[in-house]
Design a protein around this motif. Structure first.
Motif, mmCIF file in Angstrom:
data_model
loop_
_atom_site.group_PDB
_atom_site.id
_atom_site.type_symbol
_atom_site.label_atom_id
_atom_site.label_comp_id
_atom_site.label_asym_id
_atom_site.label_seq_id
_atom_site.Cartn_x
_atom_site.Cartn_y
_atom_site.Cartn_z
ATOM 1 N N ALA A 148 0.817 -1.221 0.000
ATOM 2 C CA ALA A 148 0.000 0.000 0.000
ATOM 3 C C ALA A 148 0.850 1.271 0.000
ATOM 4 O O ALA A 148 0.358 2.328 -0.385
ATOM 5 N N TYR A 149 2.097 1.170 0.420
ATOM 6 C CA TYR A 149 2.945 2.361 0.509
ATOM 7 C C TYR A 149 3.908 2.478 -0.669
ATOM 8 O O TYR A 149 4.901 3.189 -0.585
ATOM 9 N N SER A 150 3.583 1.803 -1.771
ATOM 10 C CA SER A 150 4.415 1.961 -2.965
ATOM 11 C C SER A 150 4.321 3.414 -3.442
ATOM 12 O O SER A 150 3.338 4.115 -3.169
ATOM 13 N N ARG A 151 5.319 3.838 -4.168
ATOM 14 C CA ARG A 151 5.383 5.238 -4.626
ATOM 15 C C ARG A 151 4.147 5.631 -5.453
ATOM 16 O O ARG A 151 3.541 6.674 -5.229
ATOM 17 N N GLU A 152 3.787 4.770 -6.413
ATOM 18 C CA GLU A 152 2.656 5.089 -7.290
ATOM 19 C C GLU A 152 1.354 5.223 -6.503
ATOM 20 O O GLU A 152 0.608 6.188 -6.691
ATOM 21 N N TYR B 280 -4.188 -11.779 7.816
ATOM 22 C CA TYR B 280 -4.178 -12.263 9.196
ATOM 23 C C TYR B 280 -2.749 -12.425 9.708
ATOM 24 O O TYR B 280 -2.490 -12.322 10.892
ATOM 25 N N ASN B 281 -1.823 -12.665 8.796
ATOM 26 C CA ASN B 281 -0.428 -12.873 9.170
ATOM 27 C C ASN B 281 0.207 -11.549 9.593
ATOM 28 O O ASN B 281 0.280 -10.598 8.812
ATOM 29 N N ARG C 87 1.293 -7.889 7.640
ATOM 30 C CA ARG C 87 0.740 -6.580 8.029
ATOM 31 C C ARG C 87 1.855 -5.597 8.361
ATOM 32 O O ARG C 87 1.790 -4.434 7.962
ATOM 33 N N ILE C 88 2.865 -6.054 9.087
ATOM 34 C CA ILE C 88 3.988 -5.186 9.460
ATOM 35 C C ILE C 88 4.705 -4.675 8.211
ATOM 36 O O ILE C 88 5.161 -3.527 8.172
#
Length: 191
Positions: free
Chosen positions: A15-19, A114-115, A119-120
């Motif tokens: 989710a935190y990729s540049r695009e 769930y893992n 998530r981290i």
């Protein structure tokens, strides 16, 4: 496959990729403008929404409005949403014609694995939400990832919709459950 492509196809993605970060920042900027335009300036509000969303026609989204990307939201004709609509549209949200949303409706397509290690690492996945034509959703309703609300259904205020809702029913609760079908007699009731 890019992280955006993974997101749009229901795979785990970063989710935190540049695009994706840039896409969210663009959306935040558009929403900042939208939520600060005078409520009386319908033309400016409409112009911003048409840049941000996939709209088939006239719509009214009362301010404030929040979403993650905007480009993953398709809205049909004759749409109305009261204040504080929030759409996390990572997985895509499709809304049909003649849909009414009460205040404080939340539509979520994003979820997390769930893992804990995944998530981290910032991984998430998304499942699309589809709202068919002629649906009425009451205030303070939350719709979870992957849900379909079928033609003509009514969702009662305060409900949490965790699974698909069949057509032409009234459903309420947490979790949201069908209470009864909408009948011909309902047409003649004066609420």
């Amino acid at each position: 496959m890019s992280e955006k492509e993974k997101m749009l196809n229901g795979h785990l993605y970063q989710a935190y990729s540049r695009e994706l970060y840039q896409d969210r920042e663009f959306c935040k900027g558009m929403l900042y403008e939208y939520n600060r335009v005078s409520p009386m300036d319908k033309d400016s509000r409409d112009l911003i929404l048409k840049k941000l969303l996939n709209c088939k026609g006239e719509l009214c989204i009362e301010q404030p409005f929040y979403c993650s990307y905007g480009y993953n939201i398709t809205i049909g004709l004759n749409f109305y949403s009261d204040v504080n609509l929030t759409i996390l549209d990572q997985g895509g949200v499709s809304i049909g014609d003649n849909v009414i949303l009460g205040p404080n409706v939340n539509i979520y397509t994003a979820s997390h694995p769930y893992n804990e290690v995944q998530r981290i690492k910032g991984l998430e996945y998304a499942k699309p939400v589809k709202i068919y034509d002629n649906v009425w959703i009451g205030g303070n309703v939350t719709i979870l990832p992957g849900v379909k609300i079928n033609q003509g259904a009514i969702i009662g205020a305060g409900s949490v919709v965790t699974h698909d809702i069949p057509p032409y029913v009234i459903a309420v609760g947490n979790p949201c459950e069908v209470v009864r079908s909408i009948t011909k007699e309902d047409v003649h009731k004066n609420w």
